[in-house]
Structure formats: structure tokens, C-alpha cells
Write an enzyme that holds these catalytic residues in place. Structure first.
Site, PDB file in Angstrom:
ATOM      1  N   SER A 136     -15.367  63.751  51.819  1.00 55.31           N
ATOM      2  CA  SER A 136     -15.259  64.027  53.246  1.00 55.31           C
ATOM      3  C   SER A 136     -15.037  65.527  53.490  1.00 55.31           C
ATOM      4  O   SER A 136     -15.908  66.329  53.162  1.00 55.31           O
ATOM      5  CB  SER A 136     -14.147  63.181  53.855  1.00 55.31           C
ATOM      6  N   ASP A 161     -19.076  52.930  54.962  1.00 55.37           N
ATOM      7  CA  ASP A 161     -18.368  54.051  55.586  1.00 55.37           C
ATOM      8  C   ASP A 161     -18.352  53.881  57.101  1.00 55.37           C
ATOM      9  O   ASP A 161     -19.406  53.728  57.728  1.00 55.37           O
ATOM     10  CB  ASP A 161     -19.061  55.365  55.204  1.00 55.37           C
ATOM     11  N   HIS A 198     -15.123  54.802  53.134  1.00 60.78           N
ATOM     12  CA  HIS A 198     -15.153  56.261  53.249  1.00 60.78           C
ATOM     13  C   HIS A 198     -14.385  56.967  52.132  1.00 60.78           C
ATOM     14  O   HIS A 198     -14.821  58.003  51.632  1.00 60.78           O
ATOM     15  CB  HIS A 198     -14.576  56.671  54.613  1.00 60.78           C
TER      16      HIS A 198
END
Length: 251
Positions: free
Chosen positions: A87, A208, A231
């Protein structure tokens, strides 16, 4: 500046960068697998975990975080290491590659590849968790509460043990740099993926809920799907995540 880190294993150096609101402990499920073949350096980005926030008036955006990470490479005795990030950490890893500070990049659900900057977002959830942290800790002791707290970031909350869930929530609640980094991240985007000249692997978790795969990516970036993962996939399937990172740092 000094960044908090853990280092273990032997082999080519591999730097691990965590997502927004987490710290280096988010990589715990895959560390041993990676350390069997890499010199693994898991660090806390500025403003998270045990690392101080960036000083000065400039916004702590991903390029600034990348510069802070690159500054510690010499102290660690590494030059252009392989870098993997999740991320926000994936975006910082891409910035390092663009600045020719990385030998390869494996970016898991990388932030910043959106088509335009995102709208500002009030940190209501972060403030709420911060204010109710003792209550959230008790909530996590039950499987139902753990599922409720983690379902937005992992596909299989039941695979996260209590200590792992507590670490995730505490890191999120106590991150001093969360608000400023979140604001800086959402107000910009990563530009230059096609200009990176080292191997880039983009790993997209199948379930995700936070970051979508862009419709168009340059042919130079290799994409792979992390099946059955959310995620933050390290607890969902540590074997699959470790395999993708090792392959990405071998390309």
C-alpha cells in the site's frame, strides 16, 4: 534520521515497507520465509512505529518518505537493495526505484496509481480507534470482534492471532504521522511508473477493498494476483506473499 528496524537473514538485501497506519511488525508472518534467502530489513517509516516523524514544513508525502528511507541505506551498509512494500509502502518503494535507489520493487496493492488525487478524508476512524483503544483490545479477544475490526484489510480475519490483531490495531491507533501522511498521500499520485528501469512486480490482492488495480499499466511492470488475499495479505497467505516477494527480488 534514524528509523526503527529489524534485520535478519542472509543473502541479497531486501527492505520491507509497511502500509499506512501499520509498522514493521505487519511483516511478521513472512519474515522467516524471506530471511531464509534474503538479508531482510523491515523498518518503520517516519511517523510510524518506533520512527520519529519527519521534521520541517514540507508535507510528508511518499517522495519525502522515500528520501528518508534512502538516507539510512548507507548506515546499514546496503546499496540499491531490493524493496518490497504494501500500500503506502508500495508507493514509497516505487519512488525509491524511480530515484535509482532500488534494485527491484515488489509493490503489493500499491497506493498512488489512481488516475487523479483523491478527495480529502477526515480521519474519523483513526480518531475513534485511538480514543477507544482499551475497549478495542477487549473486542479483539472474540472471533466476531476480530472479524469486525479486521475485515476491511484482511480476507481471513480468523487467521490473525490475537497478538497479531492487537499489534495491527495498536500500530494504527498510535501512529503519530498518520494524519499528515494520509493527507499528503491522498492529495497526490505516483507518476513515472513507465520510467522505472529496474524490475517491477505489482501484486494485486484478489479481495482488496481499498486499492483497485488501474485499468492501464505499462508493459514493463509485471502484475500478479494474490489469490484469496485482502489489502494487507501477510496473514491471509504468508507462503504466497513470500513467494511473490522472493520471485520479484529475483527478476
Amino acid at each position: 534520521m534514524e528509523l526503527a528496524l529489524d534485520r535478519l537473514g542472509a543473502g541479497p538485501p531486501l527492505v520491507l515497507l509497511h502500509p499506512l497506519g501499520a509498522d514493521r511488525r505487519v511483516w511478521a508472518p513472512v519474515l522467516d520465509r524471506l530471511a531464509a534467502r534474503r538479508d531482510v530489513i523491515a523498518l518503520d517509516l517516519p511517523g510510524f512505529g518506533g520512527s520519529p516523524a519527519l521534521n520541517g514544513g514540507a508535507p510528508p508525502d511518499p517522495p519525502a518518505l522515500a528520501r528518508a528511507v534512502a538516507d539510512v541505506f548507507e548506515d546499514l551498509g546496503v546499496e540499491r537493495p531490493h524493496v518490497a512494500g504494501n500500500s503506502l509502502g508500495g508507493w514509497v518503494a516505487l519512488e525509491l526505484a524511480l530515484a535509482r535507489q532500488a534494485r527491484s520493487v515488489t509493490a503489493i496493492a500499491p497506493a498512488g496509481l489512481w488516475s487523479q488525487p483523491l478527495m480529502p478524508k477526515r480521519g474519523v476512524a483513526h480518531a475513534l480507534v485511538r480514543a477507544t483503544l482499551p475497549l478495542v483490545g477487549r473486542l479483539l479477544r472474540g472471533s466476531g470482534g476480530r472479524r469486525l475490526a479486521l475485515m476491511g484489510i484482511v480476507a481471513h480475519p480468523e487467521r490473525v492471532p490475537l497478538d497479531g490483531a492487537l499489534e495491527l490495531v495498536r500500530a494504527y491507533a498510535t501512529a503519530s504521522g498518520f494524519r499528515k501522511v494520509n493527507d499528503a498521500m491522498r492529495s497526490s499520485r505516483f507518476v513515472g511508473l513507465e520510467r522505472i528501469r529496474v524490475p517491477v512486480t505489482l501484486a494485486w490482492p484478489e479481495h482488496d477493498r481499498l486499492v483497485a488495480r488501474p485499468a492501464h499499466l505499462p508493459a514493463t511492470a509485471y502484475s500478479v494476483v494474490l489469490r484469496g488475499c485482502g489489502h494487507v495479505p501477510m496473514w491471509d497467505d504468508p507462503e504466497q506473499v513470500a513467494r511473490v516477494v522472493l520471485q520479484g527480488s529475483s527478476r
